[in-house]
Design a protein around this motif. Structure first.
Motif, short mmCIF file in Angstrom:
data_model
loop_
_atom_site.label_atom_id
_atom_site.label_comp_id
_atom_site.label_asym_id
_atom_site.label_seq_id
_atom_site.Cartn_x
_atom_site.Cartn_y
_atom_site.Cartn_z
N TRP A 125 0.83 -1.20 0.00
CA TRP A 125 0.00 0.00 0.00
C TRP A 125 0.87 1.26 0.00
O TRP A 125 0.36 2.37 -0.22
N ALA B 296 1.98 7.57 -4.76
CA ALA B 296 1.16 8.32 -5.72
C ALA B 296 0.66 9.62 -5.09
O ALA B 296 0.65 10.68 -5.72
N ALA C 186 0.44 3.46 -3.00
CA ALA C 186 -0.62 4.48 -2.97
C ALA C 186 -0.12 5.74 -2.28
O ALA C 186 -0.45 6.86 -2.70
#
Length: 314
Positions: free
Chosen positions: A23, A29, A26
């Motif tokens: 994760w 990002a 993410a």
């Protein structure tokens, strides 16, 4: 500015809390989005849009660009000022200088072999190349700061940029397993390049290119080579106000929130003078860029039709 700094700190809190998990990609990002907003603040302060004090703006640009983003404010200001002075003019605008991508057919004619093949098909490589834009910006910043060229505040910017670029991967490798740290950096850098490069590219790419030496008055030089992007609040946020590119080029020190307020005045004035004012949708703008790059590759496009010549004859 406070919200962006808080988001920057929040990313590192998230890295610690998420821990050894995929994760983290993410989070990477999200970090790219935050760094893009950091770059927009550096851009705005470099244009002296934020403070009434020139020195405060300059130092804000230096802190945001060097300290938070790892980019040289001096390199950016020099390059960007030349762009604003002569947008889309051959030999003057560094943003259309020959490089990996070529913007005019006459430059492509000089390229052979793989370089020539790439140029003829460059439109299809536009978005993949954007993933490398962030890396390119870091390299260009370091190249200037380490060069023998005169750079104002070099010994302030160089330590800030180097510290930021070194501390970032070191922190990730201390907090994450090596594979996840590398993946985090790769995702962040690629998306940062797409977001930042994708914010600047639609504003001028595919608009008329002015030949070197051609004299065009200020209004037409700025308006005819610029393109606004429609899209509302989401586009305003993701493009940092650069979607009001016509207004930004006419009034580069105007604070970002005011650009959309002055837009109706500018548009009406251009219509009154019969100066073409270009505004398109978000996705349409990228389609235009790809089509333009492919037309350059096919060498079927002229550079620029002088607006005065078009109206009164050559």
């Amino acid at each position: 500015m406070v919200a962006t700094a808080a988001a920057f700190a929040g990313i590192w809190v998230a890295v610690v809390l998420v821990g050894d998990s995929w994760w983290q990609l993410a989070v990477a990002a999200a970090f790219a989005v935050v760094l893009t907003q950091v770059a927009f603040l550096g851009h705005d302060s470099a244009h002296r849009q934020i403070f009434t004090s020139g020195a405060w703006n300059d130092w804000a640009a230096r802190i945001w660009a060097c300290g938070f983003a790892g980019l040289s404010a001096s390199w950016w200001r020099s390059k960007h000022n030349r762009h604003h002075a002569s947008p889309n003019q051959q030999g003057s605008d560094p943003d259309i200088a020959p490089g990996v991508v070529v913007w005019t057919a006459d430059v492509l004619d000089t390229r052979t072999g793989f370089s020539g093949w790439f140029g003829r098909n460059q439109g299809w490589f536009f978005f993949p190349l954007l993933t490398l834009e962030g890396l390119s910006l870091h390299v260009s910043s370091l190249r200037l700061l380490l060069s023998k060229e005169p750079v104002q505040h070099r010994w302030v910017e160089l330590p800030m940029v180097v510290t930021r670029l070194v501390a970032y991967p070191v922190a990730l490798f201390l907090l994450l397993p090596p594979g996840k740290a590398v993946a985090f950096i790769a995702v962040q850098m690629a998306l940062f390049g797409v977001l930042l490069g994708g914010s600047f590219a639609p504003n001028h790419k595919g608009m008329p290119i002015i030949p070197a030496g051609m004299k065009v008055d200020f209004l037409r030089r700025q308006v005819l080579t610029s393109r606004n992007i429609r899209g509302g609040i989401a586009v305003d946020f993701m493009m940092g106000g650069l979607n009001y590119q016509v207004e930004h080029h006419l009034f580069p020190s105007m604070p970002r929130p005011n650009l959309k307020l002055v837009q109706p005045v500018v548009r009406d004035y251009c219509e009154k003078l019969d100066v073409k004012y270009t505004e398109v949708g978000f996705f349409r703008s990228y389609k235009i860029i790809v089509s333009y790059l492919n037309r350059v590759g096919l060498a079927d496009r002229g550079a620029f039709d002088c607006p005065v010549a078009a109206q009164y004859g050559r």
